[in-house]
Design an enzyme around this catalytic site. Structure first.
Site, PDB file in Angstrom:
ATOM      1  N   PHE A  30     -72.155 -40.306  68.830  1.00 39.11           N
ATOM      2  CA  PHE A  30     -72.160 -39.272  69.866  1.00 39.11           C
ATOM      3  C   PHE A  30     -73.337 -38.302  69.735  1.00 39.11           C
ATOM      4  CE2 PHE A  30     -69.227 -37.846  66.462  1.00 39.11           C
ATOM      5  CZ  PHE A  30     -69.804 -36.639  66.101  1.00 39.11           C
ATOM      6  N   ARG A  70     -61.480 -20.992  63.997  1.00 39.44           N
ATOM      7  CA  ARG A  70     -61.055 -22.369  64.296  1.00 39.44           C
ATOM      8  C   ARG A  70     -59.680 -22.387  64.965  1.00 39.44           C
ATOM      9  NH1 ARG A  70     -64.307 -26.098  62.701  1.00 39.44           N
ATOM     10  NH2 ARG A  70     -62.776 -27.770  62.511  1.00 39.44           N
ATOM     11  N   THR A  93     -61.057 -30.069  68.337  1.00 38.92           N
ATOM     12  CA  THR A  93     -62.353 -30.479  68.910  1.00 38.92           C
ATOM     13  C   THR A  93     -62.185 -31.149  70.276  1.00 38.92           C
ATOM     14  OG1 THR A  93     -63.102 -30.871  66.653  1.00 38.92           O
ATOM     15  CG2 THR A  93     -64.446 -31.818  68.404  1.00 38.92           C
ATOM     16  N   ARG A 123     -60.358 -23.935  73.737  1.00 39.83           N
ATOM     17  CA  ARG A 123     -60.678 -25.274  74.257  1.00 39.83           C
ATOM     18  C   ARG A 123     -59.598 -25.781  75.208  1.00 39.83           C
ATOM     19  NH1 ARG A 123     -62.988 -27.157  68.424  1.00 39.83           N
ATOM     20  NH2 ARG A 123     -65.225 -26.991  68.861  1.00 39.83           N
ATOM     21  N   HIS A 144     -68.398 -23.905  69.595  1.00 37.00           N
ATOM     22  CA  HIS A 144     -68.544 -24.475  68.250  1.00 37.00           C
ATOM     23  C   HIS A 144     -68.176 -23.390  67.258  1.00 37.00           C
ATOM     24  CE1 HIS A 144     -70.228 -26.312  64.641  1.00 37.00           C
ATOM     25  NE2 HIS A 144     -70.708 -25.098  64.388  1.00 37.00           N
ATOM     26  N   GLU A 183     -75.009 -22.053  58.650  1.00 35.98           N
ATOM     27  CA  GLU A 183     -75.144 -22.031  60.113  1.00 35.98           C
ATOM     28  C   GLU A 183     -75.543 -20.639  60.617  1.00 35.98           C
ATOM     29  OE1 GLU A 183     -71.650 -23.728  61.919  1.00 35.98           O
ATOM     30  OE2 GLU A 183     -72.092 -25.724  61.118  1.00 35.98           O
TER      31      GLU A 183
HETATM   32  P1  CMP Z   1     -68.686 -29.159  67.418  1.00 36.28           P
HETATM   33  O1  CMP Z   1     -67.644 -28.302  66.774  1.00 36.28           O
HETATM   34  O2  CMP Z   1     -69.799 -28.461  68.098  1.00 36.28           O
HETATM   35  O3  CMP Z   1     -69.294 -30.158  66.317  1.00 36.28           O
HETATM   36  C1  CMP Z   1     -69.846 -31.408  66.665  1.00 36.28           C
HETATM   37  C2  CMP Z   1     -69.602 -31.762  68.096  1.00 36.28           C
HETATM   38  O4  CMP Z   1     -69.760 -33.131  68.439  1.00 36.28           O
HETATM   39  C3  CMP Z   1     -68.163 -31.459  68.452  1.00 36.28           C
HETATM   40  O5  CMP Z   1     -67.947 -30.065  68.498  1.00 36.28           O
HETATM   41  C4  CMP Z   1     -68.034 -32.185  69.794  1.00 36.28           C
HETATM   42  O6  CMP Z   1     -68.458 -31.392  70.875  1.00 36.28           O
HETATM   43  C5  CMP Z   1     -69.025 -33.347  69.637  1.00 36.28           C
HETATM   44  N1  CMP Z   1     -68.368 -34.655  69.569  1.00 36.28           N
HETATM   45  C6  CMP Z   1     -68.484 -35.637  70.489  1.00 36.28           C
HETATM   46  N2  CMP Z   1     -67.758 -36.703  70.132  1.00 36.28           N
HETATM   47  C7  CMP Z   1     -67.158 -36.410  68.969  1.00 36.28           C
HETATM   48  C8  CMP Z   1     -66.263 -37.110  68.102  1.00 36.28           C
HETATM   49  N3  CMP Z   1     -65.849 -38.355  68.362  1.00 36.28           N
HETATM   50  N4  CMP Z   1     -65.836 -36.478  66.977  1.00 36.28           N
HETATM   51  C9  CMP Z   1     -66.264 -35.225  66.678  1.00 36.28           C
HETATM   52  N5  CMP Z   1     -67.111 -34.513  67.468  1.00 36.28           N
HETATM   53  C10 CMP Z   1     -67.541 -35.094  68.603  1.00 36.28           C
END
Ligand code: CMP
Length: 140
Positions: free
Chosen positions: A59, A87, A93, A104, A117, A128
């Site tokens: 991804f 979180r 996520t 979310r 994020h 970060e």
């Molecule tokens: P974020 O917390 O910004 O960290 C990595 C990002 O990758 C996550 O949020 C998602 O927006 C994106 N992402 C897309 N596909 C996946 C997946 N299969 N697993 C985890 N993160 C994903």
């Protein structure tokens, strides 16, 4: 409980859909203070560097192109137990799996356009926050 700092990014969908104020209000109500804040258009190199840990994941390309599709809002949040609290406020996520009442669940459209994020550990939070902010830009 320890006072921590964590990085929050309001992603391009959250900015485009005008959820910046409401998201920051949720953080403030929960005791997370934005001690540094900047609206910015990320470059491809900045987004790739930030998500370098995911470079090998399928991804990665879509994630980077989404993150540079419009301005984001970068914040360092400070408060008790800030990493976990952020979180909890964000939710899972994948917005389909996020608990009711989380950012979310309420605002996100998909796993890429998932509105926010947040750093996933105290160690990553330190790195970060430092990736985007100099110490002189952080005012507690
Ligand atoms: P974020 O917390 O910004 O960290 C990595 C990002 O990758 C996550 O949020 C998602 O927006 C994106 N992402 C897309 N596909 C996946 C997946 N299969 N697993 C985890 N993160 C994903």
């Amino acid at each position: 409980m320890a006072i921590e700092r964590t990085l929050s990014i309001i992603k391009p969908d959250g900015v485009k859909n005008n959820h910046v104020g409401e998201i920051i209000a949720r953080f403030e109500k929960a005791g997370l203070k934005p001690v540094a804040i900047r609206r910015q258009q990320l470059s491809q190199a900045e987004a790739e560097g930030f998500y370098a840990v995911h470079k090998a994941r399928p991804f990665f390309k879509d994630l980077v192109s989404f993150m540079i599709s419009g301005p984001v809002v970068l914040m360092a949040l400070e408060g008790e137990n800030a990493v976990q609290k952020n979180r909890d406020l964000m939710g899972a996520t994948d917005p389909k799996k996020a608990d009711k009442g989380t950012i979310r669940a309420d605002f996100a459209q998909s796993i890429d356009a998932n509105t926010v994020h947040g750093s996933d550990s105290l160690e990553n939070a330190k790195n970060e926050v430092a990736y985007f902010f100099r110490e002189t830009e952080i005012h507690g």
